[in-house]
Enzyme design. Structure first.
Site, PDB file in Angstrom:
ATOM      1  N   GLU A  37       0.663  -1.272  -0.133  1.00 15.20           N
ATOM      2  CA  GLU A  37      -0.030  -0.125   0.130  1.00 15.20           C
ATOM      3  C   GLU A  37       0.809   1.288  -0.046  1.00 15.20           C
ATOM      4  OE1 GLU A  37      -2.424  -3.109   2.548  1.00 15.20           O
ATOM      5  OE2 GLU A  37      -0.128  -2.438   2.052  1.00 15.20           O
ATOM      6  N   SER A  82      -5.914  -2.999   0.994  1.00 16.77           N
ATOM      7  CA  SER A  82      -6.158  -2.155  -0.050  1.00 16.77           C
ATOM      8  C   SER A  82      -6.693  -3.347  -1.216  1.00 16.77           C
ATOM      9  CB  SER A  82      -4.974  -1.523  -0.570  1.00 16.77           C
ATOM     10  OG  SER A  82      -4.664  -0.345   0.219  1.00 16.77           O
ATOM     11  N   GLY A 119     -18.716 -15.905   1.016  1.00 16.81           N
ATOM     12  CA  GLY A 119     -19.030 -14.573   0.594  1.00 16.81           C
ATOM     13  C   GLY A 119     -20.671 -14.202   1.240  1.00 16.81           C
ATOM     14  N   SER A 152     -11.725   9.392   0.779  1.00 14.55           N
ATOM     15  CA  SER A 152     -11.966   8.192   1.297  1.00 14.55           C
ATOM     16  C   SER A 152     -13.011   8.076   2.331  1.00 14.55           C
ATOM     17  CB  SER A 152     -10.661   7.745   2.168  1.00 14.55           C
ATOM     18  OG  SER A 152      -9.542   7.864   1.242  1.00 14.55           O
TER      19      SER A 152
END
EC number: 6.3.2.4
Length: 398
Positions: free
Chosen positions: A16, A225, A260, A372
């Protein structure tokens, strides 16, 4: 009143690195110049600390290039920073070309705008603790625990906070004979090693025993990220699983395979002004993938986060009933306290159609650009980007 001198750390050795540079650019532009004197200190990908190189305020992503911190051997203006642990707040020095050391001056506080390993994982926090220098954000334990998604899940479950079902895989067990060293794989090799294919079969058996339902997400346990994250949609496809495990292992040998969740991804910005004050959560926000229905990004990956401005947008508050938003804020604060958080964190959650909530992960130094989620959520709650930075720095000085 004397301006407080704030070392803003950015860059770092993690994947990152460039995102940290962009976050630091936003912080430096917005920091209150009447209260603070910012001192940008970059960390190269090799781990060198430098000052006086490329001005980080100029970093952006408008030209598609990822900014990096250059060392003294690349940028003749950059000078190494040397730390003297015994000198505390006066322990920051600049090494000149003739090898003399000049003091950087008294440092009141450090704002480590660092994402990922060697910055967000407790490493820098421990260094600053040893020096006795105040810093913004979570401490050593909470930083380390939240950097490791597997440990985060264990702490949250112990506190009675639901998380997504999953299993942890140690990919170093898949190392080919003779390849074990600092890393059990060649990160430049694209072909999936046969050991990963063999190991994936055993992992598949474990997934079935755990009764995990597809789709599955494979992710590095200690990366951010969305680096190395894959979505698996073909039940029982061992080759697909092997490729995903290998991709994740390029970023960490410990890998999570999670079920998921059919739900909305809601993010909560938590702020703790001081250790003797109750943490508070901003209005929860949602990342909306604008082209998911038409075949675009199917999850919030690196592309939709940073490089494609049309892939997603932020909605704060999330379009949910008021009572659901309030419960999300309560869950976020509980999670923050469960990991012994301090300063700030972004608690990422899932909300299902039935109203069930579970925590996905906790970011102790979330993305901090003006767009952000963390700053956007507080702005929507009534705290501007600049004021948020002021509160974080002053909170660390208490």
């Amino acid at each position: 009143m004397r301006k407080r001198r704030v070392v803003v750390l950015y860059g770092g050795k993690a994947d990152e690195h460039s995102i940290s540079c962009i976050s630091a650019a936003g912080v430096l532009r917005a920091m209150d110049a009447e209260r603070f004197e910012p001192i940008p200190v970059g960390i190269t990908k090799a781990g060198e600390w430098v000052v006086s190189g490329t001005n980080p305020r100029d970093f952006d992503l408008t030209n598609g290039a990822m900014p990096t911190v250059d060392g003294p051997d690349v940028d003749n203006m950059a000078k190494p920073v040397v730390l003297d642990m015994s000198c505390g707040n006066n322990g920051f020095y600049v090494r000149e070309k003739d090898d003399t050391l000049n003091p950087l001056g008294f440092v009141d506080v450090v704002f480590p705008v660092l994402h990922g390993p060697y910055g967000e994982d407790g490493a820098v926090q421990g260094l600053l603790e040893m020096m006795g220098v105040p810093y913004v954000g979570c401490g050593v334990f909470s930083s380390a625990a939240c950097m490791d998604k597997a440990f985060t899940k264990a702490l949250l479950l112990q506190a009675g906070i639901p998380v997504a079902p999953g299993v942890t895989v140690e990919t170093r067990d898949f190392a080919e004979s003779g390849t074990v060293g600092s890393s059990p794989f060649d990160s430049q090799t694209e072909a999936v090693p046969s050991a990963f294919v063999r190991g994936a079969q055993e992992v598949m058996n474990n997934l079935r025993a755990a009764k995990l339902r597809y789709p599955l997400f494979v992710k590095p346990s200690r990366a951010g990220s969305s680096f190395g994250v894959s979505k698996l949609e073909h039940d029982g496809d061992v080759d697909e699983l092997a490729a995903a495990l290998f991709e994740a292992s390029k970023h960490d040998w410990k890998v999570l395979v999670e079920q998921g969740i059919e739900g909305r991804e809601i993010e909560c910005a938590v702020f703790s002004p001081a250790i003797d004050r109750e943490p508070v959560s901003a209005l929860p926000g949602e990342i909306v993938l604008d082209h998911r229905a038409t075949g675009g990004d199917q999850f919030y990956d690196f592309n939709s986060k940073y490089t494609d401005s049309e892939a997603s947008h932020v909605e704060v508050p999330a379009n949910l009933p008021d009572d659901t938003l309030k419960r999300l804020q309560e869950v976020a604060v509980r999670a923050f306290k469960a990991v012994d958080g301090a300063g700030l964190s972004r608690v990422d959650t899932f909300v299902t159609s039935s109203g069930e909530m579970m925590v996905n992960e906790i970011n102790t130094m979330p993305g901090f650009t003006p767009i952000s989620m963390y700053p956007k959520a507080w702005d929507a709650t009534g705290v501007s980007y600049s004021d948020l930075i002021t509160r974080l720095v002053e909170g660390a000085l208490r």
